[in-house]
Design an enzyme around this catalytic site. Structure first.
Site, short mmCIF file in Angstrom:
data_model
loop_
_atom_site.label_atom_id
_atom_site.label_comp_id
_atom_site.label_asym_id
_atom_site.label_seq_id
_atom_site.Cartn_x
_atom_site.Cartn_y
_atom_site.Cartn_z
CG ASP A 32 -2.09 0.82 1.15
OD1 ASP A 32 -2.36 1.33 0.05
OD2 ASP A 32 -2.78 0.97 2.17
CG ASN A 80 -7.57 -2.18 -5.72
OD1 ASN A 80 -6.65 -2.97 -5.55
ND2 ASN A 80 -7.84 -1.21 -4.83
#
Ligand code: V07
Length: 254
Positions: A32, A80
């Site tokens: 991330d 996503n």
């Protein structure tokens, strides 16, 4: 006997009775902070994803050198898809881009590539390149490099429950025989040990629908470092933190 981590590098982790006792067998990572890393530098998000791929490449090398048995990395979540269309298209090309440059080295290192997640939802070109990597490394016996791609833990559990119910309905499974192992065996990760250590960089303190069942007893390691800046020192720091903690599974240490 607990060895300093630098000795694992010198020794390679082959002595099962000493060194490997304290090493996590399975490390899971949420990669991330790539977009924020790029923004901080005035670069497009795609540059962050590329830098993230470089960080992934070196992390794979360190994990392999240490003798980690399984490395699972969160490459793309079911959430996503909400990102801008062009970014999603870009991300869906990264598996083949990565494999074009790295598959030869992975094969040489006897690494087995596996993928967990919903493949049906992936573009054909992405599905084809990950399938090829899995096939070409299926016989490898070294580290398992497991990519979570179009992965969501709740969807995985739902899929497992549906399969279990189907087996009960058809009579091939007795409902009284369902236990925790039944559930583990119906997840994408059925053949893998549960992660011992979860690494989440970039200052977020969430699981984000990643391996909810499998992480039940994992040690969690968080850091403010953005994924593209993640390096050997961070990996060693996370493993050292893991080694310092008592893992008692709710029991009392005798
Ligand atoms: C992606 C690079 C790493 C940082 C995180 C986001 C961007 C490698 C893969 C991959 C996936 C499957 C596979 C081989 C390689 C990948 C996506 C994004 C979607 F079999 N990096 N990487 N896939 N990033």
């Amino acid at each position: 006997m607990r060895l300093p981590l630098r000795d694992y590098f010198r020794k390679k982790n082959t002595d099962k009775s000493t060194a490997s006792d304290q090493l996590p067998r399975h490390i899971a990572i949420v990669m991330d902070g790539n977009g924020r890393w790029a923004k901080q530098r005035g670069l497009p998000r795609t540059a962050g994803h590329h830098a993230g791929m470089v960080a992934l490449r070196r992390t794979i090398r360190y994990a392999d050198e240490l003798g980690i048995q399984v490395l699972t990395v969160y490459a793309f979540s079911t959430e996503n898809w909400k990102r801008p269309r062009l970014e999603v298209d870009f991300l869906m090309r990264l598996p083949s881009e990565f494999l074009k440059t790295d598959l030869a080295e992975l094969k040489e290192k006897n690494v087995r590539v596996t993928v967990i997640g919903d493949r049906e939802g992936l573009p054909h070109h992405t599905r084809d390149s990950v399938h090829k990597a899995e096939q070409e490394t299926a016989g490898n016996t070294g580290m398992v490099l497991n990519f979570a791609l179009n992965y969501g833990s709740r969807a995985e559990l739902l899929h497992a429950i549906r399969n279990i119910v189907e087996k009960v309905s058809s009579g091939s499974l007795d409902s009284g025989d369902i236990d925790e192992t039944t559930i583990s065996n119906h997840l994408f990760t059925a053949s893998l040990p549960d992660p011992d250590l979860l690494i989440r960089p970039s200052g977020e303190y969430r699981l984000s629908n990643f391996l909810l069942w499998q992480l039940a007893y994992a040690e969690l390691w968080f850091s403010d470092v953005y994924w593209p800046d993640f390096d050997k020192v961070h990996l060693l720091e996370a493993i050292e933190a893991y080694q310092r903690r008592d893992r008692r599974y709710g029991g009392i240490k005798l």
